[in-house]
Design an enzyme around this catalytic site. Structure first.
Site, PDB file in Angstrom:
ATOM      1  N   SER A  97      66.256  47.052  47.674  1.00 12.47           N
ATOM      2  CA  SER A  97      67.344  46.916  46.711  1.00 12.47           C
ATOM      3  C   SER A  97      67.729  45.450  46.489  1.00 12.47           C
ATOM      4  CB  SER A  97      68.534  47.759  47.169  1.00 12.47           C
ATOM      5  OG  SER A  97      69.497  47.820  46.138  1.00 12.47           O
ATOM      6  N   ASP A 239      69.609  44.179  39.552  1.00 13.06           N
ATOM      7  CA  ASP A 239      69.105  43.831  40.877  1.00 13.06           C
ATOM      8  C   ASP A 239      67.612  44.220  40.913  1.00 13.06           C
ATOM      9  OD1 ASP A 239      69.341  46.612  41.156  1.00 13.06           O
ATOM     10  OD2 ASP A 239      69.901  46.485  43.261  1.00 13.06           O
ATOM     11  N   ASP A 241      65.722  46.512  42.139  1.00 17.10           N
ATOM     12  CA  ASP A 241      65.242  47.879  41.906  1.00 17.10           C
ATOM     13  C   ASP A 241      66.001  48.554  40.750  1.00 17.10           C
ATOM     14  OD1 ASP A 241      67.553  48.180  43.526  1.00 17.10           O
ATOM     15  OD2 ASP A 241      66.858  50.113  44.265  1.00 17.10           O
ATOM     16  N   ASP A 243      69.016  49.441  39.822  1.00 14.41           N
ATOM     17  CA  ASP A 243      70.040  50.499  39.813  1.00 14.41           C
ATOM     18  C   ASP A 243      71.441  49.898  39.639  1.00 14.41           C
ATOM     19  OD1 ASP A 243      70.143  49.404  42.348  1.00 14.41           O
ATOM     20  OD2 ASP A 243      69.949  51.310  43.415  1.00 14.41           O
TER      21      ASP A 243
HETATM   22 MG    MG Z   1      69.579  48.354  44.085  1.00 14.53          MG
END
Ligand code: MG
Length: 460
Positions: A97, A239, A241, A243
């Protein structure tokens, strides 16, 4: 410091130190055992270590009799959606993440596209700890199927849920900073489909992150400048990834990260009647999210439900209550008509629709959100046991105040609160304070950090 974090929301560690291919192999065997074989969707973010770990995931799952669908480098919410789309039994995302490039990790998804919850995660980790894996015989080993349609399926899902002609008419100029992360393909494509003139920053998934990956205001100076240079209507930052979504206004000012959810919630609840379709006028978020969302929900008579921190807790509550909107204050918008996952791309589309619908500037919409000041600090601990003990001591100490003990300790004041909890993902205690002024939030947060450190010292 303990760099390996095995917790409810997955596993994270530093490559070459605590997170190794061997460990990932065993975790994947454990997940395959937990699923009793079955079909598993696997995707990664863009970290250099992605392939090394991905092949360990493949080997672990295949050895337990799973069939693997490899969707490549995609956002975390894409994997979550594809688990449902492909009627798979689960999913694995190779990502750390918002952590720096040297980190990586795994997130585990169940068949409804939501992450494993604490009970399910614990069941899976029991297989990992006991290591009594039963590999299948050679003739039961299944194949890896590559699937390149995941991004497009996700995009279609978003485009079906927003008013594309309304947004297209505006021909918005936007700048998006993808942090060289997993949103590199989809973010420009989505914005193009929405008729935007797009300037893209940091969009090469094959080089390390160009900035500190957490999309917090202090890490987004390049994007802020580009929004001004390009005379854009808005700036978006993701960010690695994809999300979490942060917003920059047309003057190049970063909005506080919790404004993403507050703004989207304002729009969705404002237009609830035209979209209801079986969803409840309700907002679900975690304990550490701004009280501005309560103020927004109150405008429309919507109920607010607070959960423990962690996407799975918000998602499960949203599924259970059929809430129309939810998410986390860290820029994680969850819109169930697209999916029960934090989704920066869905967030971008909904924010643009709000701009088009209202005819206002993003700074004007932001000015309609009640302003509170949130300060987040953290302090490290020696052992997790001491960390939980410290929080328990503070619960005792503040027992005559108005408290929410859903997770850790939240002390509720008049237009202010403090939330103290042990992190699920990193070896730290988080202290979050919100108040009507920055000075008050800072002062209170510092005071509680000192208090936590003092208590930790007595336990050392
Ligand atoms: Mg993330």
């Amino acid at each position: 410091m303990e760099t390996l974090k095995i917790g409810v929301s997955g596993v994270r560690g530093i490559i070459g130190d605590s997170l190794t291919p061997d460990l990932v192999l065993d975790l994947s065997k454990a997940f395959g055992t937990y699923l009793k074989g079955g079909k598993v969707v696997v995707g990664t973010d863009s970290r250099t270590s992605r392939e090394m770990l991905k092949y360990s995931v493949f080997a672990g799952l295949l050895s337990m009799g799973c069939e693997v669908i490899d969707v490549g480098i995609v956002p975390t919410p894409t994997v979550q959606l594809m688990v449902k789309e492909f009627q798979a039994d689960g999913g694995v995302i190779v990502t750390a993440s918002h952590n720096p490039h040297e980190w990586n990790g795994l997130k585990f998804v169940r068949s409804d596209g939501i992450f494993l919850n604490a009970v399910e995660g614990e069941e899976m980790l029991t297989f990992f700890r006991e290591k009594k894996f039963k590999p299948v015989l050679w003739d039961q080993i299944k194949r890896i199927k590559k699937n390149k349609s995941a991004s497009n399926l996700h995009l279609t899902r978003i485009l079906c849920q927003v008013d594309v002609p309304l947004i297209k008419k505006k021909k918005f100029k936007v700048v998006v900073d993808n942090c060289n992360g997993a949103g590199y393909l989809m973010a420009p494509k989505l914005l193009f489909e929405l008729g935007c003139e797009v300037e893209v920053l940091n969009n090469d998934p094959n080089i390390p992150f160009a900035r500190v990956p957490e999309p917090r205001p202090e890490n987004l100076t390049e994007l802020c400048q580009k929004v001004v240079d390009y005379k854009a209507k808005i700036g978006f930052a993701q960010d690695p990834d994809a999300d979490r979504l942060a917003l920059i206004d047309e003057n190049g000012n970063p909005l506080p990260e919790d404004y993403t959810l507050a703004l989207v919630a304002d729009y969705i609840l404002k237009t609830y009647e035209k979209r209801a379709k079986g969803y409840q006028k309700m907002l679900v978020t975690n304990l550490s999210t701004t009280q501005a969302v309560d103020d927004v929900a109150n405008r429309y008579g919507a109920k607010v439900i607070r959960t423990k921190v962690g996407e799975v807790n918000v998602a499960e509550e949203m599924k259970h209550t059929k809430a129309i909107i939810g998410g986390e204050g860290n820029g994680g918008v969850m819109f169930p008509q697209i999916g029960w996952s934090r989704d920066s791309l869905a967030g971008m589309a909904l924010v643009l629709e709000y701009l088009a619908f209202s005819g206002k500037k993003i700074s004007e919409l932001a000015a309609e959100i009640p302003r509170y000041y949130m300060v987040k600090k953290k302090t490290s601990y020696e052992t997790q046991k001491a960390a939980y003990e410290a929080v328990d001591i503070l619960k005792e100490r503040y027992q005559d105040q108005k408290l929410d003990l859903t997770e850790g300790l939240k002390i509720l004041g008049d237009k202010n609160w403090v939330h103290i909890r042990v992190s699920n993902t990193e070896p730290i205690i988080r202290v979050v304070c919100e108040a009507a002024s920055e000075a008050e939030a800072n002062e209170r947060c510092d005071r509680f950090i000192i208090e936590v450190d003092e208590v930790l010292k007595t336990l050392a």
